[in-house]
Design an enzyme around this catalytic site. Sequence first.
Site, short mmCIF file in Angstrom:
data_model
loop_
_atom_site.label_atom_id
_atom_site.label_comp_id
_atom_site.label_asym_id
_atom_site.label_seq_id
_atom_site.Cartn_x
_atom_site.Cartn_y
_atom_site.Cartn_z
N TYR A 1 -2.93 0.22 10.25
CA TYR A 1 -2.31 -0.39 9.10
C TYR A 1 -1.44 0.24 9.14
O TYR A 1 -0.67 -0.92 7.95
CB TYR A 1 -3.34 0.25 8.10
N SER B 1 1.01 -1.13 -0.37
CA SER B 1 0.11 -0.29 -0.05
C SER B 1 0.72 1.09 -0.56
O SER B 1 1.99 1.47 -0.38
CB SER B 1 -0.81 -0.01 1.03
#
Length: 229
Positions: free
Chosen positions: A144, A131
Amino acid sequence: MPAHLITGAGSGIGAVLAGRLAERGDDLWLLARDARRAAELRERFPGARTLVGDLGDPAKLAWALGHQELPVELDSLLHVAGVVELGPVGDLPVKVWNDTLGVNLVAPAELTRLLLPSLRLAKGHVVFVNSGAGLRAGAEWAAYAASKHGLKALADALREEEHAGGVRVTSVYPGRTATAMQVKVHQQEGRSYDAGRWIEPESVARAVLAALDASRDAEITDITVRPGH
Protein backbone atom coordinates in the site's frame (compact mmCIF):
# COMPACT_ATOMS: atom_id res chain seq x y z
CA MET A 1 -21.23 25.02 -13.95
CA PRO A 2 -17.87 23.48 -13.02
CA ALA A 3 -17.54 19.80 -13.94
CA HIS A 4 -15.83 17.25 -11.71
CA LEU A 5 -14.98 13.60 -12.26
CA ILE A 6 -14.70 11.54 -9.08
CA THR A 7 -13.47 8.01 -8.49
CA GLY A 8 -14.59 6.23 -5.33
CA ALA A 9 -17.86 8.17 -5.03
CA GLY A 10 -19.71 5.15 -3.69
CA SER A 11 -18.51 5.52 -0.12
CA GLY A 12 -16.31 7.39 2.33
CA ILE A 13 -14.46 10.52 1.25
CA GLY A 14 -15.57 10.21 -2.38
CA ALA A 15 -19.26 10.05 -1.44
CA VAL A 16 -18.94 13.12 0.78
CA LEU A 17 -17.17 15.04 -1.97
CA ALA A 18 -19.82 14.09 -4.52
CA GLY A 19 -22.53 15.24 -2.14
CA ARG A 20 -20.88 18.58 -1.38
CA LEU A 21 -20.22 19.35 -5.04
CA ALA A 22 -23.78 18.36 -5.98
CA GLU A 23 -25.13 20.71 -3.30
CA ARG A 24 -23.19 23.53 -4.98
CA GLY A 25 -24.92 22.75 -8.27
CA ASP A 26 -21.76 21.57 -9.98
CA ASP A 27 -21.80 18.91 -12.71
CA LEU A 28 -20.73 15.45 -11.56
CA TRP A 29 -19.15 12.67 -13.57
CA LEU A 30 -18.75 9.55 -11.45
CA LEU A 31 -16.61 6.56 -12.40
CA ALA A 32 -18.13 3.16 -11.64
CA ARG A 33 -16.70 -0.33 -11.96
CA ASP A 34 -19.71 -1.71 -13.84
CA ALA A 35 -23.20 -0.80 -15.05
CA ARG A 36 -24.90 -1.88 -11.83
CA ARG A 37 -22.72 0.36 -9.71
CA ALA A 38 -23.22 3.18 -12.19
CA ALA A 39 -27.00 2.88 -11.80
CA GLU A 40 -26.62 2.96 -8.01
CA LEU A 41 -24.55 6.14 -8.22
CA ARG A 42 -27.08 7.87 -10.49
CA GLU A 43 -29.83 6.98 -8.05
CA ARG A 44 -27.83 8.29 -5.11
CA PHE A 45 -26.72 11.47 -6.89
CA PRO A 46 -29.58 12.56 -9.18
CA GLY A 47 -28.34 14.47 -12.21
CA ALA A 48 -24.88 12.95 -12.09
CA ARG A 49 -23.47 11.31 -15.18
CA THR A 50 -21.54 8.09 -14.92
CA LEU A 51 -18.67 6.46 -16.74
CA VAL A 52 -17.97 2.75 -16.53
CA GLY A 53 -14.36 1.66 -16.17
CA ASP A 54 -12.64 -0.84 -13.90
CA LEU A 55 -9.69 0.65 -12.02
CA GLY A 56 -8.62 -2.90 -11.29
CA ASP A 57 -7.84 -3.35 -14.99
CA PRO A 58 -6.02 -0.15 -16.02
CA ALA A 59 -5.02 -1.53 -19.42
CA LYS A 60 -8.67 -1.55 -20.49
CA LEU A 61 -9.56 1.97 -19.33
CA ALA A 62 -8.67 3.57 -22.68
CA TRP A 63 -10.90 1.12 -24.54
CA ALA A 64 -13.76 1.51 -22.05
CA LEU A 65 -13.74 5.31 -21.98
CA GLY A 66 -13.19 5.44 -25.73
CA HIS A 67 -16.72 4.06 -26.15
CA GLN A 68 -18.35 6.63 -23.84
CA GLU A 69 -18.97 10.37 -23.91
CA LEU A 70 -16.36 12.25 -21.90
CA PRO A 71 -16.61 15.81 -20.58
CA VAL A 72 -15.29 18.31 -23.12
CA GLU A 73 -13.95 20.52 -20.34
CA LEU A 74 -13.17 19.17 -16.89
CA ASP A 75 -12.58 21.48 -13.93
CA SER A 76 -11.35 18.76 -11.61
CA LEU A 77 -10.37 15.12 -11.58
CA LEU A 78 -10.59 13.74 -8.05
CA HIS A 79 -8.77 10.45 -7.49
CA VAL A 80 -10.29 9.03 -4.30
CA ALA A 81 -10.73 5.29 -4.93
CA GLY A 82 -8.17 2.90 -3.49
CA VAL A 83 -7.54 -0.57 -2.12
CA VAL A 84 -5.46 -1.87 0.77
CA GLU A 85 -4.01 -5.26 1.68
CA LEU A 86 -1.64 -5.54 4.62
CA GLY A 87 1.08 -8.12 5.14
CA PRO A 88 4.82 -8.50 5.63
CA VAL A 89 6.99 -8.39 2.53
CA GLY A 90 7.94 -12.00 3.09
CA ASP A 91 4.30 -13.08 2.75
CA LEU A 92 2.86 -10.77 0.08
CA PRO A 93 2.20 -12.61 -3.21
CA VAL A 94 2.66 -10.98 -6.60
CA LYS A 95 -1.12 -10.70 -7.04
CA VAL A 96 -1.40 -8.35 -4.05
CA TRP A 97 1.38 -6.17 -5.42
CA ASN A 98 -0.13 -6.07 -8.91
CA ASP A 99 -3.68 -5.41 -7.66
CA THR A 100 -2.59 -2.69 -5.23
CA LEU A 101 -0.31 -0.90 -7.65
CA GLY A 102 -2.87 -1.27 -10.43
CA VAL A 103 -5.76 0.38 -8.59
CA ASN A 104 -3.81 2.89 -6.50
CA LEU A 105 -1.18 4.05 -8.99
CA VAL A 106 -1.43 2.78 -12.57
CA ALA A 107 -5.15 3.45 -12.92
CA PRO A 108 -4.89 7.07 -11.67
CA ALA A 109 -2.00 7.64 -14.08
CA GLU A 110 -3.96 6.23 -17.01
CA LEU A 111 -7.19 8.02 -16.11
CA THR A 112 -5.28 11.28 -15.82
CA ARG A 113 -3.69 10.71 -19.22
CA LEU A 114 -7.06 10.08 -20.84
CA LEU A 115 -8.66 13.16 -19.30
CA LEU A 116 -5.77 15.63 -19.64
CA PRO A 117 -7.15 17.17 -22.85
CA SER A 118 -10.37 18.06 -21.01
CA LEU A 119 -8.45 19.31 -17.97
CA ARG A 120 -6.16 21.47 -20.11
CA LEU A 121 -9.11 23.13 -21.84
CA ALA A 122 -10.60 24.14 -18.49
CA LYS A 123 -7.26 24.85 -16.80
CA GLY A 124 -8.51 22.29 -14.35
CA HIS A 125 -7.29 20.66 -11.17
CA VAL A 126 -6.13 17.11 -10.44
CA VAL A 127 -6.44 16.01 -6.82
CA PHE A 128 -4.87 12.78 -5.59
CA VAL A 129 -6.23 11.61 -2.25
CA ASN A 130 -3.07 9.93 -1.08
CA SER A 131 -2.40 8.72 2.49
CA GLY A 132 -0.06 9.22 5.39
CA ALA A 133 1.44 5.99 4.05
CA GLY A 134 2.49 7.98 0.99
CA LEU A 135 4.97 9.81 3.22
CA ARG A 136 6.06 7.03 5.57
CA ALA A 137 5.97 3.25 5.28
CA GLY A 138 5.40 1.07 8.31
CA ALA A 139 5.74 -2.66 8.87
CA GLU A 140 3.20 -4.72 6.91
CA TRP A 141 2.23 -1.68 4.80
CA ALA A 142 4.77 -2.26 2.02
CA ALA A 143 2.43 -2.75 -0.95
CA TYR A 144 0.00 0.00 0.00
CA ALA A 145 2.73 2.46 0.96
CA ALA A 146 4.67 1.74 -2.23
CA SER A 147 1.57 2.51 -4.28
CA LYS A 148 1.03 5.76 -2.40
CA HIS A 149 4.68 6.81 -2.55
CA GLY A 150 4.36 6.25 -6.30
CA LEU A 151 1.20 8.34 -6.36
CA LYS A 152 3.10 11.22 -4.78
CA ALA A 153 5.74 10.92 -7.49
CA LEU A 154 3.03 10.90 -10.15
CA ALA A 155 1.48 14.06 -8.71
CA ASP A 156 4.81 15.87 -8.38
CA ALA A 157 5.85 15.05 -11.94
CA LEU A 158 2.43 15.97 -13.35
CA ARG A 159 2.53 19.31 -11.54
CA GLU A 160 5.88 20.17 -13.11
CA GLU A 161 4.67 19.13 -16.56
CA GLU A 162 1.32 20.92 -16.54
CA HIS A 163 1.96 24.03 -14.42
CA ALA A 164 2.73 26.31 -17.36
CA GLY A 165 -0.58 25.40 -18.98
CA GLY A 166 -2.60 26.27 -15.89
CA VAL A 167 -3.48 22.76 -14.67
CA ARG A 168 -3.09 22.55 -10.89
CA VAL A 169 -2.18 19.40 -8.98
CA THR A 170 -2.74 18.68 -5.28
CA SER A 171 -1.89 15.69 -3.11
CA VAL A 172 -3.89 15.20 0.09
CA TYR A 173 -2.40 12.95 2.77
CA PRO A 174 -5.07 11.90 5.28
CA GLY A 175 -4.21 9.96 8.39
CA ARG A 176 -6.54 7.16 9.43
CA THR A 177 -10.05 8.10 8.37
CA ALA A 178 -13.36 6.58 9.48
CA THR A 179 -14.25 4.74 6.27
CA ALA A 180 -15.02 1.19 5.19
CA MET A 181 -11.34 0.82 4.24
CA GLN A 182 -10.36 1.58 7.82
CA VAL A 183 -12.71 -1.12 9.07
CA LYS A 184 -10.91 -3.59 6.80
CA VAL A 185 -7.51 -2.39 8.01
CA HIS A 186 -8.51 -2.94 11.63
CA GLN A 187 -9.72 -6.43 10.79
CA GLN A 188 -6.40 -7.24 9.15
CA GLU A 189 -4.54 -5.81 12.14
CA GLY A 190 -6.71 -7.80 14.54
CA ARG A 191 -7.81 -4.65 16.35
CA SER A 192 -11.24 -3.44 17.46
CA TYR A 193 -12.56 -0.51 15.42
CA ASP A 194 -13.75 2.75 16.96
CA ALA A 195 -14.73 5.30 14.31
CA GLY A 196 -14.61 8.10 16.88
CA ARG A 197 -10.82 7.82 17.11
CA TRP A 198 -10.26 8.70 13.48
CA ILE A 199 -10.75 11.57 11.02
CA GLU A 200 -14.24 12.08 9.67
CA PRO A 201 -14.49 11.76 5.85
CA GLU A 202 -16.12 15.21 5.89
CA SER A 203 -12.89 16.72 7.25
CA VAL A 204 -10.83 15.30 4.39
CA ALA A 205 -13.45 16.43 1.89
CA ARG A 206 -13.21 19.97 3.26
CA ALA A 207 -9.44 19.91 2.69
CA VAL A 208 -9.99 18.84 -0.93
CA LEU A 209 -12.58 21.58 -1.45
CA ALA A 210 -10.20 24.17 0.02
CA ALA A 211 -7.64 23.23 -2.62
CA LEU A 212 -10.24 23.35 -5.39
CA ASP A 213 -11.54 26.73 -4.24
CA ALA A 214 -8.15 28.43 -3.94
CA SER A 215 -7.88 31.54 -6.09
CA ARG A 216 -6.08 31.23 -9.42
CA ASP A 217 -3.01 33.05 -8.09
CA ALA A 218 -2.32 30.15 -5.71
CA GLU A 219 -1.76 26.42 -6.05
CA ILE A 220 -2.08 24.29 -2.94
CA THR A 221 0.31 21.46 -3.67
CA ASP A 222 0.24 19.25 -0.56
CA ILE A 223 -2.16 18.94 2.38
CA THR A 224 -1.61 16.65 5.35
CA VAL A 225 -4.65 15.87 7.51
CA ARG A 226 -4.04 14.13 10.82
CA PRO A 227 -6.41 12.86 13.54
CA GLY A 228 -7.00 15.62 16.08
CA HIS A 229 -6.90 13.32 19.12
